[in-house]
Motif scaffolding. Structure first.
Motif, PDB file in Angstrom:
ATOM      1  N   ASN A  48      64.785  10.495   7.176  1.00  0.00           N
ATOM      2  CA  ASN A  48      66.070  10.101   7.754  1.00  0.00           C
ATOM      3  C   ASN A  48      65.962   8.785   8.517  1.00  0.00           C
ATOM      4  O   ASN A  48      66.935   8.021   8.595  1.00  0.00           O
ATOM      5  CB  ASN A  48      66.602  11.200   8.672  1.00  0.00           C
ATOM      6  CG  ASN A  48      68.034  11.568   8.361  1.00  0.00           C
ATOM      7  OD1 ASN A  48      68.471  11.412   7.225  1.00  0.00           O
ATOM      8  ND2 ASN A  48      68.769  12.039   9.346  1.00  0.00           N
ATOM      9  N   GLY A  49      64.772   8.521   9.077  1.00  0.00           N
ATOM     10  CA  GLY A  49      64.565   7.250   9.765  1.00  0.00           C
ATOM     11  C   GLY A  49      64.680   6.083   8.812  1.00  0.00           C
ATOM     12  O   GLY A  49      65.288   5.050   9.128  1.00  0.00           O
ATOM     13  N   LEU A  50      64.106   6.234   7.615  1.00  0.00           N
ATOM     14  CA  LEU A  50      64.212   5.183   6.607  1.00  0.00           C
ATOM     15  C   LEU A  50      65.641   5.060   6.093  1.00  0.00           C
ATOM     16  O   LEU A  50      66.154   3.959   5.876  1.00  0.00           O
ATOM     17  CB  LEU A  50      63.268   5.492   5.439  1.00  0.00           C
ATOM     18  CG  LEU A  50      61.767   5.421   5.745  1.00  0.00           C
ATOM     19  CD1 LEU A  50      60.958   5.924   4.552  1.00  0.00           C
ATOM     20  CD2 LEU A  50      61.359   3.991   6.107  1.00  0.00           C
ATOM     21  N   LYS A  51      66.297   6.195   5.906  1.00  0.00           N
ATOM     22  CA  LYS A  51      67.652   6.206   5.361  1.00  0.00           C
ATOM     23  C   LYS A  51      68.655   5.548   6.312  1.00  0.00           C
ATOM     24  O   LYS A  51      69.516   4.767   5.882  1.00  0.00           O
ATOM     25  CB  LYS A  51      68.073   7.653   5.080  1.00  0.00           C
ATOM     26  CG  LYS A  51      69.482   7.797   4.527  1.00  0.00           C
ATOM     27  CD  LYS A  51      69.809   9.265   4.306  1.00  0.00           C
ATOM     28  CE  LYS A  51      71.240   9.440   3.843  1.00  0.00           C
ATOM     29  NZ  LYS A  51      71.577  10.887   3.659  1.00  0.00           N
ATOM     30  N   LEU A  52      68.528   5.856   7.587  1.00  0.00           N
ATOM     31  CA  LEU A  52      69.480   5.336   8.572  1.00  0.00           C
ATOM     32  C   LEU A  52      69.045   4.008   9.169  1.00  0.00           C
ATOM     33  O   LEU A  52      69.783   3.409   9.946  1.00  0.00           O
ATOM     34  CB  LEU A  52      69.688   6.362   9.692  1.00  0.00           C
ATOM     35  CG  LEU A  52      70.312   7.699   9.261  1.00  0.00           C
ATOM     36  CD1 LEU A  52      70.364   8.666  10.436  1.00  0.00           C
ATOM     37  CD2 LEU A  52      71.715   7.488   8.694  1.00  0.00           C
ATOM     38  N   GLU A 214      64.902  19.880   8.683  1.00  0.00           N
ATOM     39  CA  GLU A 214      66.280  19.651   9.131  1.00  0.00           C
ATOM     40  C   GLU A 214      66.323  19.311  10.612  1.00  0.00           C
ATOM     41  O   GLU A 214      67.153  18.507  11.049  1.00  0.00           O
ATOM     42  CB  GLU A 214      67.133  20.892   8.846  1.00  0.00           C
ATOM     43  CG  GLU A 214      67.326  21.182   7.360  1.00  0.00           C
ATOM     44  CD  GLU A 214      67.912  19.991   6.613  1.00  0.00           C
ATOM     45  OE1 GLU A 214      68.909  19.424   7.096  1.00  0.00           O
ATOM     46  OE2 GLU A 214      67.370  19.631   5.545  1.00  0.00           O
ATOM     47  N   HIS A 215      65.432  19.905  11.396  1.00  0.00           N
ATOM     48  CA  HIS A 215      65.368  19.591  12.830  1.00  0.00           C
ATOM     49  C   HIS A 215      64.937  18.137  13.031  1.00  0.00           C
ATOM     50  O   HIS A 215      65.447  17.448  13.919  1.00  0.00           O
ATOM     51  CB  HIS A 215      64.383  20.530  13.530  1.00  0.00           C
ATOM     52  CG  HIS A 215      64.777  21.968  13.447  1.00  0.00           C
ATOM     53  ND1 HIS A 215      63.864  22.999  13.575  1.00  0.00           N
ATOM     54  CD2 HIS A 215      65.986  22.555  13.231  1.00  0.00           C
ATOM     55  CE1 HIS A 215      64.491  24.151  13.444  1.00  0.00           C
ATOM     56  NE2 HIS A 215      65.768  23.908  13.235  1.00  0.00           N
ATOM     57  N   GLY A 216      63.978  17.687  12.224  1.00  0.00           N
ATOM     58  CA  GLY A 216      63.551  16.288  12.294  1.00  0.00           C
ATOM     59  C   GLY A 216      64.679  15.347  11.929  1.00  0.00           C
ATOM     60  O   GLY A 216      64.875  14.307  12.570  1.00  0.00           O
ATOM     61  N   LYS A 217      65.441  15.708  10.898  1.00  0.00           N
ATOM     62  CA  LYS A 217      66.593  14.887  10.506  1.00  0.00           C
ATOM     63  C   LYS A 217      67.628  14.836  11.628  1.00  0.00           C
ATOM     64  O   LYS A 217      68.217  13.784  11.903  1.00  0.00           O
ATOM     65  CB  LYS A 217      67.230  15.452   9.237  1.00  0.00           C
ATOM     66  CG  LYS A 217      66.415  15.251   7.976  1.00  0.00           C
ATOM     67  CD  LYS A 217      67.152  15.816   6.768  1.00  0.00           C
ATOM     68  CE  LYS A 217      66.363  15.606   5.490  1.00  0.00           C
ATOM     69  NZ  LYS A 217      67.068  16.169   4.311  1.00  0.00           N
ATOM     70  N   ALA A 218      67.862  15.983  12.267  1.00  0.00           N
ATOM     71  CA  ALA A 218      68.848  16.041  13.357  1.00  0.00           C
ATOM     72  C   ALA A 218      68.434  15.146  14.513  1.00  0.00           C
ATOM     73  O   ALA A 218      69.293  14.513  15.153  1.00  0.00           O
ATOM     74  CB  ALA A 218      69.005  17.492  13.826  1.00  0.00           C
ATOM     75  N   LEU A 219      67.145  15.085  14.793  1.00  0.00           N
ATOM     76  CA  LEU A 219      66.659  14.214  15.868  1.00  0.00           C
ATOM     77  C   LEU A 219      66.973  12.760  15.562  1.00  0.00           C
ATOM     78  O   LEU A 219      67.462  12.015  16.429  1.00  0.00           O
ATOM     79  CB  LEU A 219      65.149  14.407  16.051  1.00  0.00           C
ATOM     80  CG  LEU A 219      64.442  13.441  17.002  1.00  0.00           C
ATOM     81  CD1 LEU A 219      64.990  13.575  18.413  1.00  0.00           C
ATOM     82  CD2 LEU A 219      62.933  13.675  16.982  1.00  0.00           C
TER      83      LEU A 219
END
Length: 234
Positions: A48-52, A214-219
């Motif tokens: 998610n870090g790369l995506k966002l 999913e928790h990592g993505k939420a962070l």
């Protein structure tokens, strides 16, 4: 290597063996659950870090967190897969070998039969599940053993970077994230069947890893929203 004759293990020794395995399996369980959680959070943050495209001060902290998580996964994989040299060491190697022993399997089946007769006569299919679970555990373990090159890279990194401060790190044996991802999933699958055989409890480490993802993505999403809110205020 000396040849050894097959000796029938007395029932009381099998009970003691079962207790010893259960004690070690509980340690394995905690290591496997920690590996599952770390693996999931790592992938959730990284993807998610790369995506966002997170920017600013959080990037430095996230980079440190991911690097530390990577090292923790390496330590846990090595601990779970090593043979161990002490009697109190716990590893999948010992438990898989012990649970694969026909004498010990018969002990587990007899133990389950007595349990069904004295406590729960309506529980069915559990005796037949013991050979089935053993077979699945052995298949996963064989798959894990075929990942020897990846395991060697992981252990080399552990030995030269994490366990000892040396100058012996071989850059040609670099650990890849895909090594850790692939090996971790096999380790968690083997751990699942070890727990099923000894504790009769279905603990889905891979599902817990997906939840942690999913928790990592939420962070990351929360950090992204906070960063955007600060930009709008500024």
């Amino acid at each position: 290597m000396k040849a050894t004759s097959r000796i029938q293990t007395p029932a009381n020794s099998q009970v003691e063996r079962y207790r010893r395995y259960c004690k070690k399996a509980e340690i394995i369980h905690h290591f496997a659950e920690n590996l599952a959680q770390t693996l999931g959070v790592f992938h959730g943050i990284n993807e998610n870090g790369l995506k966002l495209a997170i920017e600013g001060e959080p990037v430095v902290a996230l980079g440190t967190i991911l690097f530390d998580q990577l090292q923790l996964m390496i330590i846990r994989i090595c601990a779970l897969c090593d043979k161990g040299s002490r009697d109190d060491d716990a590893s999948l190697f010992e438990l898989v070998a012990g649970l694969s022993d026909p004498d010990f399997q018969r002990f587990l089946i007899t133990k389950e039969e007595r349990w069904m007769q004295s406590v729960d006569r309506h529980r069915t299919g559990t005796i037949g599940a013991i050979p089935r679970y053993t077979k699945k555990m052995q298949i996963r373990w064989s798959s894990l053993q075929r990942e020897q090159e990846a395991l060697d890279r992981i252990k080399h990194y552990r030995n030269k970077v994490l366990a000892h401060a040396t100058t012996g790190l071989d850059p040609g044996r670099k650990v890849l994230i895909k090594d850790i991802w692939r090996v971790s999933r096999l380790v968690l699958s083997v751990s699942k069947y070890v727990r099923l055989l000894l504790e009769r409890e279905e603990w889905d480490y891979l599902k817990h890893s997906r939840d942690a993802r999913e928790h990592g993505k939420a962070l990351i999403q929360a950090l992204h929203r906070d960063h955007r809110a600060q930009d709008s205020i500024g």
